[in-house]
Scaffold this active site. Structure first.
Site, PDB file in Angstrom:
ATOM      1  CG  ASN A   9      45.336  44.062  -1.374  1.00 25.03           C
ATOM      2  OD1 ASN A   9      44.308  44.451  -1.930  1.00 25.03           O
ATOM      3  ND2 ASN A   9      46.348  43.564  -2.052  1.00 25.03           N
ATOM      4  NE  ARG A  89      45.489  46.683  -5.142  1.00 25.87           N
ATOM      5  CZ  ARG A  89      44.799  45.749  -5.778  1.00 25.87           C
ATOM      6  NH1 ARG A  89      44.245  44.754  -5.102  1.00 25.87           N
ATOM      7  NH2 ARG A  89      44.640  45.807  -7.088  1.00 25.87           N
ATOM      8  CG  HIS A 177      46.899  45.002 -11.402  1.00 23.94           C
ATOM      9  ND1 HIS A 177      46.350  44.496 -12.560  1.00 23.94           N
ATOM     10  CD2 HIS A 177      46.133  44.505 -10.387  1.00 23.94           C
ATOM     11  CE1 HIS A 177      45.307  43.742 -12.270  1.00 23.94           C
ATOM     12  NE2 HIS A 177      45.154  43.726 -10.953  1.00 23.94           N
ATOM     13  CG  HIS A 204      49.179  41.737 -11.641  1.00 26.41           C
ATOM     14  ND1 HIS A 204      49.861  41.986 -10.472  1.00 26.41           N
ATOM     15  CD2 HIS A 204      47.924  41.396 -11.269  1.00 26.41           C
ATOM     16  CE1 HIS A 204      49.046  41.803  -9.438  1.00 26.41           C
ATOM     17  NE2 HIS A 204      47.866  41.443  -9.912  1.00 26.41           N
ATOM     18  NE  ARG A 237      37.855  42.418 -12.237  1.00 26.87           N
ATOM     19  CZ  ARG A 237      38.922  42.966 -11.647  1.00 26.87           C
ATOM     20  NH1 ARG A 237      39.296  44.186 -11.988  1.00 26.87           N
ATOM     21  NH2 ARG A 237      39.603  42.286 -10.756  1.00 26.87           N
ATOM     22  CD  GLU A 377      49.327  43.802  -5.445  1.00 28.70           C
ATOM     23  OE1 GLU A 377      48.624  44.454  -6.242  1.00 28.70           O
ATOM     24  OE2 GLU A 377      48.959  42.737  -4.919  1.00 28.70           O
TER      25      GLU A 377
END
Length: 392
Positions: A9, A89, A177, A204, A237, A377
């Protein structure tokens, strides 16, 4: 002999890895860890059986060196046991890739074209793929896409209010996600059964953050759209932003496209507003004496509350609210502040349950159940690799 699936990931400053039994991956990895702080002054390496410690990566190609260090440590841990596959991922699959796929040169080339849509993650996952394709071409690699779970979004949630020809060119809302939300759909079904199949919102909340509105555990609304910039305020962000502000930065303040990209992805969010940190824990620790830290946290909560309200509107109400990922799973204070502002929806917390990070943190009288469920994940990616490679 047991063989393993390696899951990578890759983010812009960290690489998480996990190893699972390739035949029947247990939800808990046999071994896992991460390199963090890549590109910064003090990167470090940590794994489930190795203490976190400093890592010398140098200033030239630190990411490539971090991948090499992870590879060395994995080979040392394997001690001769084979790797069956590597699962990655991948944040963006575009309009074409709506399911996991085995990586080859053509797939890699097509995914490179999507780098501008996810510049914090896409290039780094592709770098790992490219290195392995070059050095171990016979080792199967599987790309697992964060956008795939949202293929169930209705058309009205996909279309942007631009000329329709833009939608036909691929300019649409994709959602992200997805590996996390895919795991949550499975875990919520196991934990709550029919109670999770109604109007569910999963939050999330990590350094990147988004919401997913689910009906029958399928994605029908989400906050991230065309890119991973949309929706909630995040660590660095912006989240949703008036596009006129971007035009102003370019036309009036004369920022270049590259400079604007840096502002939106790396210099905004909690870090930009506070001027202190992108980490909510650091801001919570100093908010009493730092007005901008307090403002950043207040804005973070306000944006989350507004977006949860929009999800409830899209779903026609709210039955279950679930917190997951780093902030969602571990921040007692931010969960409390978000839920306190959702009282109008019938949300009421059990403060004691919230304080101990219980699985169910809503009060008995709450009209909306509120849960905390760790995401996974990496296990989803390992399972996808097993499924994709099963016929081989």
């Amino acid at each position: 002999m047991t063989s393993f699936t390696v899951v990578l990931n890759c983010g812009s400053s960290s690489i998480k890895f996990a190893l699972f039994d390739a035949a029947a991956p247990d939800r808990h990895p046999a071994w896992n860890g991460k390199v963090q702080g890549i590109g910064g002054p003090a990167p470090d390496f940590g794994a489930s059986t190795v203490p976190v410690g400093p890592l010398a990566l140098g200033t030239e190609q630190p990411y490539t060196r971090a991948l090499q260090r992870i590879r060395e440590e994995i080979l040392r841990w394997l001690d001769g046991r084979p790797v069956a596959a590597v699962a990655h991922r991948v944040v963006h699959g575009g309009a074409r890739y709506q399911a996991p796929v085995r990586v080859d040169a053509q797939v890699l080339a097509e995914l490179k074209a999507l780098v501008p849509l996810a510049p914090l993650h896409q290039p780094f996952a592709l770098e790992a793929m490219e290195i392995l394709l070059r050095e171990q071409p016979d080792l199967p690699q599987v790309a697992c896409f964060d956008t795939a779970f949202h293929r169930s979004l209705p058309l009205v949630e996909q279309v942007l209010p631009l000329p329709y020809a833009a939608f036909e060119r691929g300019l649409r809302r994709y959602g992200f996600h997805g590996l996390s939300y895919e795991y949550m759909a499975l875990a919520l079904d196991e934990r709550f059964g029919a109670g999770a199949r109604g109007r569910t919102v999963v939050a999330h909340l990590g350094s990147g953050a988004s919401l997913c509105g689910m009906l029958d555990l399928k994605s029908v609304a989400t906050t991230m759209g065309f890119s991973a910039l949309d929706g909630l305020m995040m660590g660095t962000r912006t989240g949703a932003l008036d596009p006129g502000a971007v035009l102003y930065l370019m036309e009036i303040e004369k920022l270049t496209l590259q400079q604007v990209g840096r502002v939106l992805y790396h210099e905004s969010g909690l870090l930009g507003v506070s001027g202190i940190s992108a980490d909510p824990r650091e801001l919570l620790a100093c908010e009493a004496d730092a007005p901008r830290a307090a403002l950043a946290l207040a804005l973070y909560v306000r944006r989350a509350v507004r977006e949860i309200g929009s999800m409830a509107a899209a779903l026609g109400g709210l039955d279950l609210l679930v917190f997951t990922a780093g902030v969602g799973e571990h921040s007692v204070v931010l969960r409390q502040r978000i839920c306190a502002a959702l009282g109008w929806l019938g949300v009421a917390l059990d403060d004691a349950a919230n304080a101990r990070h219980a699985g169910l943190i809503s009060a008995p009288a709450s009209a909306v159940r509120v849960a905390v469920v760790p995401t996974n994940e990496e296990w989803i990616a390992a399972r996808h690799a097993q499924e994709v490679l099963a016929p081989l």
